[in-house]
Scaffold this motif. Structure first.
Motif, PDB file in Angstrom:
ATOM      1  N   ASN A   3       0.837  -1.190   0.000  1.00  0.00           N
ATOM      2  CA  ASN A   3       0.000   0.000   0.000  1.00  0.00           C
ATOM      3  C   ASN A   3       0.875   1.243   0.000  1.00  0.00           C
ATOM      4  N   ALA A   4       0.255   2.375  -0.292  1.00  0.00           N
ATOM      5  CA  ALA A   4       0.919   3.673  -0.226  1.00  0.00           C
ATOM      6  C   ALA A   4      -0.088   4.668   0.328  1.00  0.00           C
ATOM      7  N   PHE A   5       0.399   5.674   1.058  1.00  0.00           N
ATOM      8  CA  PHE A   5      -0.503   6.671   1.627  1.00  0.00           C
ATOM      9  C   PHE A   5       0.280   7.935   1.912  1.00  0.00           C
ATOM     10  N   ALA A   6      -0.448   9.027   2.128  1.00  0.00           N
ATOM     11  CA  ALA A   6       0.165  10.326   2.373  1.00  0.00           C
ATOM     12  C   ALA A   6      -0.038  10.735   3.819  1.00  0.00           C
ATOM     13  N   LEU A   7       0.943  11.465   4.366  1.00  0.00           N
ATOM     14  CA  LEU A   7       0.869  11.986   5.724  1.00  0.00           C
ATOM     15  C   LEU A   7       0.691  13.499   5.686  1.00  0.00           C
ATOM     16  N   PRO A   8       0.210  14.100   6.782  1.00  0.00           N
ATOM     17  CA  PRO A   8       0.054  15.555   6.822  1.00  0.00           C
ATOM     18  C   PRO A   8       1.377  16.252   6.514  1.00  0.00           C
ATOM     19  N   GLY A   9       1.302  17.304   5.728  1.00  0.00           N
ATOM     20  CA  GLY A   9       2.510  18.039   5.375  1.00  0.00           C
ATOM     21  C   GLY A   9       3.105  17.605   4.052  1.00  0.00           C
ATOM     22  N   GLY A  10       2.606  16.496   3.479  1.00  0.00           N
ATOM     23  CA  GLY A  10       3.055  16.110   2.153  1.00  0.00           C
ATOM     24  C   GLY A  10       3.855  14.840   2.003  1.00  0.00           C
ATOM     25  N   PRO A  11       4.503  14.296   3.075  1.00  0.00           N
ATOM     26  CA  PRO A  11       5.270  13.060   2.873  1.00  0.00           C
ATOM     27  C   PRO A  11       4.378  11.921   2.392  1.00  0.00           C
ATOM     28  N   VAL A  12       4.893  11.132   1.474  1.00  0.00           N
ATOM     29  CA  VAL A  12       4.171   9.966   0.976  1.00  0.00           C
ATOM     30  C   VAL A  12       4.944   8.724   1.381  1.00  0.00           C
ATOM     31  N   VAL A  13       4.239   7.758   1.947  1.00  0.00           N
ATOM     32  CA  VAL A  13       4.859   6.524   2.424  1.00  0.00           C
ATOM     33  C   VAL A  13       4.436   5.375   1.526  1.00  0.00           C
ATOM     34  N   ILE A  14       5.398   4.529   1.180  1.00  0.00           N
ATOM     35  CA  ILE A  14       5.093   3.330   0.405  1.00  0.00           C
ATOM     36  C   ILE A  14       5.635   2.138   1.177  1.00  0.00           C
ATOM     37  N   THR A  15       4.849   1.089   1.291  1.00  0.00           N
ATOM     38  CA  THR A  15       5.244  -0.058   2.097  1.00  0.00           C
ATOM     39  C   THR A  15       6.231  -0.949   1.351  1.00  0.00           C
ATOM     40  N   ARG A  16       6.974  -1.739   2.135  1.00  0.00           N
ATOM     41  CA  ARG A  16       7.922  -2.682   1.547  1.00  0.00           C
ATOM     42  C   ARG A  16       7.206  -3.662   0.624  1.00  0.00           C
ATOM     43  N   GLY A  17       6.006  -4.091   1.028  1.00  0.00           N
ATOM     44  CA  GLY A  17       5.265  -5.060   0.231  1.00  0.00           C
ATOM     45  C   GLY A  17       4.955  -4.554  -1.165  1.00  0.00           C
ATOM     46  N   LEU A  18       4.544  -3.290  -1.265  1.00  0.00           N
ATOM     47  CA  LEU A  18       4.222  -2.736  -2.575  1.00  0.00           C
ATOM     48  C   LEU A  18       5.488  -2.530  -3.403  1.00  0.00           C
ATOM     49  N   LEU A  19       6.574  -2.129  -2.750  1.00  0.00           N
ATOM     50  CA  LEU A  19       7.835  -1.953  -3.476  1.00  0.00           C
ATOM     51  C   LEU A  19       8.292  -3.256  -4.122  1.00  0.00           C
ATOM     52  N   LEU A  20       7.990  -4.364  -3.480  1.00  0.00           N
ATOM     53  CA  LEU A  20       8.381  -5.659  -4.041  1.00  0.00           C
ATOM     54  C   LEU A  20       7.496  -6.070  -5.214  1.00  0.00           C
ATOM     55  N   GLN A  21       6.353  -5.399  -5.366  1.00  0.00           N
ATOM     56  CA  GLN A  21       5.439  -5.737  -6.454  1.00  0.00           C
ATOM     57  C   GLN A  21       5.757  -4.982  -7.742  1.00  0.00           C
ATOM     58  N   ILE A  22       6.505  -3.880  -7.635  1.00  0.00           N
ATOM     59  CA  ILE A  22       6.778  -3.077  -8.826  1.00  0.00           C
ATOM     60  C   ILE A  22       8.168  -3.394  -9.370  1.00  0.00           C
ATOM     61  N   ASP A  23       8.364  -3.076 -10.654  1.00  0.00           N
ATOM     62  CA  ASP A  23       9.569  -3.522 -11.349  1.00  0.00           C
ATOM     63  C   ASP A  23      10.545  -2.415 -11.710  1.00  0.00           C
ATOM     64  N   ASN A  24      10.062  -1.170 -11.806  1.00  0.00           N
ATOM     65  CA  ASN A  24      10.951  -0.098 -12.243  1.00  0.00           C
ATOM     66  C   ASN A  24      10.537   1.232 -11.624  1.00  0.00           C
ATOM     67  N   GLU A  25      11.372   2.245 -11.814  1.00  0.00           N
ATOM     68  CA  GLU A  25      11.155   3.525 -11.142  1.00  0.00           C
ATOM     69  C   GLU A  25       9.977   4.299 -11.717  1.00  0.00           C
ATOM     70  N   SER A  26       9.654   4.103 -12.984  1.00  0.00           N
ATOM     71  CA  SER A  26       8.508   4.820 -13.545  1.00  0.00           C
ATOM     72  C   SER A  26       7.207   4.336 -12.900  1.00  0.00           C
ATOM     73  N   GLN A  27       7.157   3.062 -12.510  1.00  0.00           N
ATOM     74  CA  GLN A  27       5.988   2.556 -11.790  1.00  0.00           C
ATOM     75  C   GLN A  27       5.902   3.196 -10.404  1.00  0.00           C
ATOM     76  N   LEU A  28       7.045   3.304  -9.735  1.00  0.00           N
ATOM     77  CA  LEU A  28       7.081   3.967  -8.428  1.00  0.00           C
ATOM     78  C   LEU A  28       6.648   5.424  -8.555  1.00  0.00           C
TER      79      LEU A  28
END
Length: 330
Positions: free
Chosen positions: A1-26
């Motif tokens: 999963n991915a989500f945003a925090l107050p102030g603008g930071p965006v967090v992406i979980t390790r699980g989702l990072l393992l599902q994507i293949d390249n930086e354009s997907q990120l």
């Protein structure tokens, strides 16, 4: 999963990072979350929810004995309200449109978003019905993104992938086993199997020495057993690798509080305030420390702020309310 925090930071979980293949997907995923932020889809939701829940629940460490045990330390667990935040299908479409524009303007291939949606399509059978009820169908998102691409007709060299992204992804893959030991250790800890939990966290740290979640859990276990100096070593070890780890700062503050190193304790609690300013727990512990130092004015100010921020359903909140009123003379 991915989500945003107050102030603008965006967090992406390790699980989702393992599902994507390249930086354009990120880039597509992060840009989509920025789209939600800039369209202000989640502002009201977050303002309400973040006042009622903590990202990390560790409130039972310093409260009186009759309150302890109500909450277990849940390191690394992001607030469930953020992870399950649901937007309407129209809001998701709007975030997709913004996401496409942001990724494209940043120089990334817009085809990365299409590839992500294609992955979602393959995962459809694994997703719960409520996800499908709040998100447009992947087929629709693929079609609409292709229409955006046709409209903008991107030309030139666009970023598909980078060596840096692959290095990070490889690191996540290499440390996967270590974090699996952490998850099993957390389950054992929750079930009261402290010895088993300790062994699992030690194994996690052996596999990946920079696993700060494992080291801070070991700090907590040692602290609960009264081994404060050993606990201090583990907490300092964790902060050495990640000085901005919120829970490590709070645990380090509590350990120093118990060792009566009040000035050091305050440094960690102040750091906690700066890291997560919308969470009252750092103010509560700072208030406890100032009370021990007989600085009752600062203790009152911190207790008051902690009560303002909450959340009210945490065990430390009751103790904070009691101490605040006691110092005020009620």
């Amino acid at each position: 999963n991915a989500f945003a925090l107050p102030g603008g930071p965006v967090v992406i979980t390790r699980g989702l990072l393992l599902q994507i293949d390249n930086e354009s997907q990120l880039a597509g995923i992060l840009s989509h979350e920025l789209g939600h932020i800039n369209a202000r889809h989640h502002v009201k939701f977050l303002e309400k929810q973040l006042a009622l829940s903590m990202l990390l629940q560790i409130g039972s460490l310093l409260v009186p004995q009759d309150l302890t045990g109500e909450i277990l330390l849940q390191l690394g667990q992001v607030s469930a309200s953020l992870l399950t935040l649901k937007f309407s299908r129209d809001q998701e479409r709007e975030a997709d449109k913004y996401g496409f524009l942001y990724a494209f303007e940043a120089g990334y291939s817009p085809h990365g978003m299409i590839e992500v949606f294609e992955k979602f399509k393959k995962m459809e059978k694994k997703r719960p019905p409520e996800w499908l009820s709040t998100h447009p169908l992947p087929e629709s998102r693929i079609k609409e993104t292709k229409e955006y691409i046709a409209t903008f007709k991107p030309t030139g060299i666009l970023i598909k992938d980078t060596q840096k992204f692959q290095e990070i992804r490889n690191l996540i893959l290499q440390t996967k086993e270590s974090y699996e030991y952490v998850e099993n250790g957390k389950k054992a800890y929750k079930n009261g199997k402290r010895g088993e939990a300790k062994n699992l966290f030690e194994k996690a740290l052996e596999l990946y020495p920079k696993n700060t979640v494992a080291s801070i859990y070991l700090a907590k276990l040692e602290m609960e057993e009264g081994n404060l100096n050993k606990a201090k070593e583990y907490s300092e070890y964790s902060l050495n690798y990640d000085p901005n780890f919120f829970t490590a700062n709070i645990i380090s503050g509590i350990i120093n509080f118990k060792l009566k190193n009040f000035e050091n304790a305050l440094k960690f609690f102040e750091k906690g305030k700066s890291l997560i300013p919308f969470n009252g727990i750092s103010y509560y512990y700072a208030g406890r420390t100032y009370e021990e130092k007989k600085n009752f004015n600062l203790a009152l100010k911190n207790y008051e702020k902690a009560l303002e921020l909450g959340p009210k359903n945490e065990s430390w909140y009751k103790d904070c309310y009691y101490r605040y009123n006691k110092l005020r003379g009620f």
